[in-house]
Design a protein around this motif. Structure first.
Motif, PDB file in Angstrom:
ATOM      1  N   ALA A 226      11.953   0.702   8.180  1.00  0.00           N
ATOM      2  CA  ALA A 226      11.470   0.814   9.558  1.00  0.00           C
ATOM      3  C   ALA A 226      11.137   2.247   9.959  1.00  0.00           C
ATOM      4  O   ALA A 226      10.269   2.471  10.796  1.00  0.00           O
ATOM      5  N   LYS A 227      11.811   3.223   9.354  1.00  0.00           N
ATOM      6  CA  LYS A 227      11.564   4.637   9.706  1.00  0.00           C
ATOM      7  C   LYS A 227      10.480   5.272   8.837  1.00  0.00           C
ATOM      8  O   LYS A 227      10.117   6.422   9.052  1.00  0.00           O
ATOM      9  N   ILE A 228       9.986   4.519   7.871  1.00  0.00           N
ATOM     10  CA  ILE A 228       8.954   5.049   6.968  1.00  0.00           C
ATOM     11  C   ILE A 228       7.589   4.771   7.592  1.00  0.00           C
ATOM     12  O   ILE A 228       7.257   3.628   7.893  1.00  0.00           O
ATOM     13  N   PRO A 229       6.771   5.808   7.804  1.00  0.00           N
ATOM     14  CA  PRO A 229       5.462   5.604   8.435  1.00  0.00           C
ATOM     15  C   PRO A 229       4.556   4.683   7.600  1.00  0.00           C
ATOM     16  O   PRO A 229       4.588   4.705   6.373  1.00  0.00           O
ATOM     17  N   GLU A 230       3.749   3.915   8.317  1.00  0.00           N
ATOM     18  CA  GLU A 230       2.828   2.988   7.642  1.00  0.00           C
ATOM     19  C   GLU A 230       1.809   3.735   6.784  1.00  0.00           C
ATOM     20  O   GLU A 230       1.306   3.198   5.801  1.00  0.00           O
ATOM     21  N   ALA A 231       1.512   4.983   7.107  1.00  0.00           N
ATOM     22  CA  ALA A 231       0.589   5.776   6.295  1.00  0.00           C
ATOM     23  C   ALA A 231       1.191   6.122   4.936  1.00  0.00           C
ATOM     24  O   ALA A 231       0.473   6.442   3.994  1.00  0.00           O
ATOM     25  N   VAL A 232       2.509   6.031   4.830  1.00  0.00           N
ATOM     26  CA  VAL A 232       3.189   6.309   3.558  1.00  0.00           C
ATOM     27  C   VAL A 232       3.391   5.008   2.792  1.00  0.00           C
ATOM     28  O   VAL A 232       3.024   4.892   1.619  1.00  0.00           O
ATOM     29  N   VAL A 233       4.005   4.020   3.457  1.00  0.00           N
ATOM     30  CA  VAL A 233       4.209   2.694   2.859  1.00  0.00           C
ATOM     31  C   VAL A 233       3.643   1.677   3.842  1.00  0.00           C
ATOM     32  O   VAL A 233       4.084   1.611   4.999  1.00  0.00           O
ATOM     33  N   GLY A 234       2.663   0.915   3.388  1.00  0.00           N
ATOM     34  CA  GLY A 234       2.027  -0.062   4.265  1.00  0.00           C
ATOM     35  C   GLY A 234       3.027  -1.048   4.852  1.00  0.00           C
ATOM     36  O   GLY A 234       4.059  -1.331   4.257  1.00  0.00           O
ATOM     37  N   ASP A 235       2.696  -1.566   6.034  1.00  0.00           N
ATOM     38  CA  ASP A 235       3.587  -2.534   6.678  1.00  0.00           C
ATOM     39  C   ASP A 235       3.423  -3.928   6.079  1.00  0.00           C
ATOM     40  O   ASP A 235       4.372  -4.684   5.995  1.00  0.00           O
TER      41      ASP A 235
ATOM     42  N   SER B  86       0.828  -1.200   0.000  1.00  0.00           N
ATOM     43  CA  SER B  86       0.000   0.000   0.000  1.00  0.00           C
ATOM     44  C   SER B  86       0.867   1.257   0.000  1.00  0.00           C
ATOM     45  O   SER B  86       1.889   1.334   0.687  1.00  0.00           O
ATOM     46  N   HIS B  87       0.432   2.240  -0.791  1.00  0.00           N
ATOM     47  CA  HIS B  87       1.108   3.534  -0.831  1.00  0.00           C
ATOM     48  C   HIS B  87       0.113   4.615  -0.439  1.00  0.00           C
ATOM     49  O   HIS B  87      -0.961   4.724  -1.046  1.00  0.00           O
ATOM     50  N   MET B  88       0.453   5.361   0.595  1.00  0.00           N
ATOM     51  CA  MET B  88      -0.374   6.471   1.087  1.00  0.00           C
ATOM     52  C   MET B  88      -1.794   6.008   1.457  1.00  0.00           C
ATOM     53  O   MET B  88      -2.723   6.797   1.408  1.00  0.00           O
ATOM     54  N   THR B  89      -1.968   4.765   1.750  1.00  0.00           N
ATOM     55  CA  THR B  89      -3.223   4.104   2.153  1.00  0.00           C
ATOM     56  C   THR B  89      -4.305   4.096   1.067  1.00  0.00           C
ATOM     57  O   THR B  89      -5.405   3.612   1.313  1.00  0.00           O
ATOM     58  N   ILE B  90      -3.984   4.589  -0.135  1.00  0.00           N
ATOM     59  CA  ILE B  90      -5.042   4.707  -1.146  1.00  0.00           C
ATOM     60  C   ILE B  90      -4.791   3.898  -2.421  1.00  0.00           C
ATOM     61  O   ILE B  90      -5.681   3.778  -3.258  1.00  0.00           O
ATOM     62  N   SER B  91      -3.577   3.380  -2.581  1.00  0.00           N
ATOM     63  CA  SER B  91      -3.294   2.583  -3.777  1.00  0.00           C
ATOM     64  C   SER B  91      -2.191   1.592  -3.460  1.00  0.00           C
ATOM     65  O   SER B  91      -1.568   1.660  -2.405  1.00  0.00           O
ATOM     66  N   ASP B  92      -1.961   0.693  -4.373  1.00  0.00           N
ATOM     67  CA  ASP B  92      -0.888  -0.286  -4.206  1.00  0.00           C
ATOM     68  C   ASP B  92       0.193  -0.053  -5.246  1.00  0.00           C
ATOM     69  O   ASP B  92      -0.110   0.249  -6.403  1.00  0.00           O
ATOM     70  N   VAL B  93       1.432  -0.202  -4.815  1.00  0.00           N
ATOM     71  CA  VAL B  93       2.569  -0.186  -5.728  1.00  0.00           C
ATOM     72  C   VAL B  93       2.987  -1.635  -5.903  1.00  0.00           C
ATOM     73  O   VAL B  93       3.153  -2.370  -4.935  1.00  0.00           O
ATOM     74  N   GLU B  94       3.152  -2.039  -7.161  1.00  0.00           N
ATOM     75  CA  GLU B  94       3.578  -3.403  -7.457  1.00  0.00           C
ATOM     76  C   GLU B  94       5.010  -3.404  -7.958  1.00  0.00           C
ATOM     77  O   GLU B  94       5.479  -2.419  -8.535  1.00  0.00           O
ATOM     78  N   GLY B  95       5.669  -4.513  -7.737  1.00  0.00           N
ATOM     79  CA  GLY B  95       7.025  -4.665  -8.221  1.00  0.00           C
ATOM     80  C   GLY B  95       7.396  -6.126  -8.305  1.00  0.00           C
ATOM     81  O   GLY B  95       6.592  -7.009  -7.975  1.00  0.00           O
ATOM     82  N   ASN B  96       8.603  -6.358  -8.748  1.00  0.00           N
ATOM     83  CA  ASN B  96       9.110  -7.727  -8.844  1.00  0.00           C
ATOM     84  C   ASN B  96      10.634  -7.696  -8.815  1.00  0.00           C
ATOM     85  O   ASN B  96      11.246  -6.641  -8.872  1.00  0.00           O
ATOM     86  N   PHE B  97      11.195  -8.895  -8.701  1.00  0.00           N
ATOM     87  CA  PHE B  97      12.648  -9.043  -8.787  1.00  0.00           C
ATOM     88  C   PHE B  97      12.946  -9.689 -10.130  1.00  0.00           C
ATOM     89  O   PHE B  97      12.436 -10.763 -10.432  1.00  0.00           O
ATOM     90  N   ASN B  98      13.759  -9.021 -10.950  1.00  0.00           N
ATOM     91  CA  ASN B  98      14.071  -9.538 -12.287  1.00  0.00           C
ATOM     92  C   ASN B  98      15.064 -10.691 -12.256  1.00  0.00           C
ATOM     93  O   ASN B  98      15.071 -11.524 -13.157  1.00  0.00           O
ATOM     94  N   ASP B  99      15.906 -10.734 -11.222  1.00  0.00           N
ATOM     95  CA  ASP B  99      16.954 -11.751 -11.133  1.00  0.00           C
ATOM     96  C   ASP B  99      16.679 -12.630  -9.913  1.00  0.00           C
ATOM     97  O   ASP B  99      16.959 -12.233  -8.776  1.00  0.00           O
ATOM     98  N   PHE B 100      16.077 -13.800 -10.155  1.00  0.00           N
ATOM     99  CA  PHE B 100      15.789 -14.721  -9.065  1.00  0.00           C
ATOM    100  C   PHE B 100      15.802 -16.150  -9.590  1.00  0.00           C
ATOM    101  O   PHE B 100      15.659 -16.394 -10.789  1.00  0.00           O
TER     102      PHE B 100
END
Length: 187
Positions: free
Chosen positions: A165-174, A36-50
């Motif tokens: 850890a220092k980024i608030p959950e309201a900014v980046v969901g836990d 979750s980003h800013m509690t209103i949307s989701d940011v998606e991602g992936n790892f290209n090298d796995f």
């Protein structure tokens, strides 16, 4: 006695014919996440090298084992500045801990083709037990090669691994949602 010996040899041969060690087909596999980003949307991602190594000897997957490694520096959210920030000490600290690793410890059937996959996840230098859901999507013969498909899903808390850890959950969901789609071909 000869009949018993022949039966044991045939049984061992059929079991070893099924026993396989697999490495994921990179062109048809994805190790992804969303948060979750800013509690209103989701940011998606992936790892290209796995890489995912799987092994099992039983058709019911009761002895299946999975080992995942991913290069943190291959993180991809589609925004280079965000990817660089995620690699920094604010989040994954890739300069110090450049690898994500999951080693399964047990698997148990939930129902149908759904399993509980338990193991240890190492992220940002911290190892914790996690429980994921593994769905066996079946197998087919593709161009003469047996191919297996799996989906793995689960949630982890980023702060359990000191990620952001220092980024608030309201900014980046836990809670980070993990979704991995995997194909393995018998070689």
């Amino acid at each position: 006695m000869k009949k018993l010996l022949f039966t044991l040899m045939l049984s061992a041969a059929s079991m070893s014919a099924f026993a396989q060690n697999y490495t994921n087909d990179a062109a048809h596999s994805k190790l992804g996440f969303s948060v979750s980003h800013m509690t209103i949307s989701d940011v998606e991602g992936n790892f290209n090298d796995f890489t995912v190594h799987a092994s099992f000897t039983k058709e019911d997957l009761s002895d299946a084992k999975f080992h995942v490694t991913a290069n943190i520096n291959s993180i991809n959210t589609g925004v280079e500045a965000r990817d660089n920030h995620l690699k920094s000490a604010d989040f994954f600290n890739a300069a110090k801990n450049d690898k994500l690793e999951f080693k399964s410890k047990s698997i148990s059937k939930i129902k149908g083709k759904e399993f509980k996959l338990s193991g240890d996840l190492t992220l940002n230098g911290i190892t914790k037990p996690v429980v994921l859901t593994l769905i066996y999507n079946g197998n087919i013969v593709n161009n003469g090669v047996k191919t297996y498909g799996f989906t793995v899903k689960g949630n982890i808390k980023r702060t359990d691994f000191n990620v952001g850890a220092k980024i608030p959950e309201a900014v980046v969901g836990d809670v980070v949602t993990l979704t991995s789609n995997l194909e393995f071909q018998a070689k």
